[in-house]
Design a protein around this motif. Structure first.
Motif, short mmCIF file in Angstrom:
data_model
loop_
_atom_site.label_atom_id
_atom_site.label_comp_id
_atom_site.label_asym_id
_atom_site.label_seq_id
_atom_site.Cartn_x
_atom_site.Cartn_y
_atom_site.Cartn_z
N LYS A 32 0.85 -1.20 0.00
CA LYS A 32 0.00 0.00 0.00
C LYS A 32 0.88 1.24 0.00
O LYS A 32 1.93 1.28 0.64
CB LYS A 32 -0.90 0.03 1.23
CG LYS A 32 -2.09 -0.89 1.13
CD LYS A 32 -3.00 -0.70 2.33
CE LYS A 32 -4.23 -1.56 2.16
NZ LYS A 32 -5.17 -1.36 3.26
N MET A 60 -2.89 3.37 -13.54
CA MET A 60 -2.66 3.91 -12.19
C MET A 60 -1.29 4.56 -12.04
O MET A 60 -0.97 5.05 -10.96
CB MET A 60 -2.86 2.83 -11.13
CG MET A 60 -1.80 1.76 -11.09
SD MET A 60 -1.93 0.52 -12.39
CE MET A 60 -3.47 -0.24 -12.04
N SER A 108 -1.27 5.13 -8.26
CA SER A 108 -2.41 5.59 -7.48
C SER A 108 -3.20 4.44 -6.87
O SER A 108 -4.12 4.67 -6.09
CB SER A 108 -3.34 6.44 -8.35
OG SER A 108 -3.84 5.66 -9.43
N ALA A 109 -2.86 3.20 -7.24
CA ALA A 109 -3.54 2.03 -6.68
C ALA A 109 -2.50 0.94 -6.43
O ALA A 109 -1.48 0.87 -7.11
CB ALA A 109 -4.60 1.53 -7.66
#
Length: 158
Positions: A32, A60, A108-109
């Motif tokens: 993450k 992403m 972004s992910a």
């Protein structure tokens, strides 16, 4: 199990534009909030003229760069190849951990093992090639489903 098999089949499908073929594309899973994601593939130039990989993109992480890792005086160096990566005519160039690779900035992910991600590689002559990347585990050193490096003793008689 079905999802993993479908992901593997999609990722091993080759993509082609002009004389350039991209196959066995994969990404490492990311934790993450990772600041970068690594990508790898095999690129084949079937033509009689050189081409150059100049850009890479994921939904992403649209800012993908081409990087190289190398050893100099016992020290590992990593850096961007601002002019891209030359793919000589008739050559196969493999992007692997520890050598040429793709570096996707600020994803972004989170990338999770077992997923597939459709991105693109852009070449100076062949243009944009849409590529399906399989996502391997966090510390993976090769594409999902690839044979381990080393000797294949399958046909050896004992």
């Amino acid at each position: 199990m079905k999802l993993a098999l479908i992901a593997l089949l999609l990722a091993t499908t080759a993509a082609q534009a002009g004389d350039i073929e991209v196959r066995d594309a994969w990404l490492r899973a990311t934790p993450k909030n990772a600041s970068v994601a690594g990508g790898y593939a095999t690129i084949v130039n079937h033509g009689g003229a050189p081409d150059t990989l100049v850009a890479a993109s994921l939904p992403m992480a649209p800012d993908g760069q081409i990087h190289e890792m190398s050893m100099a005086n016992g020290v590992m160096h990593m850096g961007r190849l601002p002019a891209g990566l030359a793919i000589p005519p008739g050559a196969t160039v493999t992007l692997t951990p520890g050598h040429y690779h793709l570096m996707f900035e600020k994803p972004s992910a989170q990338l999770k093992a077992g997923q597939t991600v459709v991105g693109s590689l852009t070449f100076a002559k062949a243009g944009k090639v849409d590529v399906t990347f399989a996502v391997a585990g966090l510390g993976a050193t090769q594409a999902p489903g690839a044979k381990p490096a080393g000797h294949d003793m399958h046909d050896m008689k004992m």
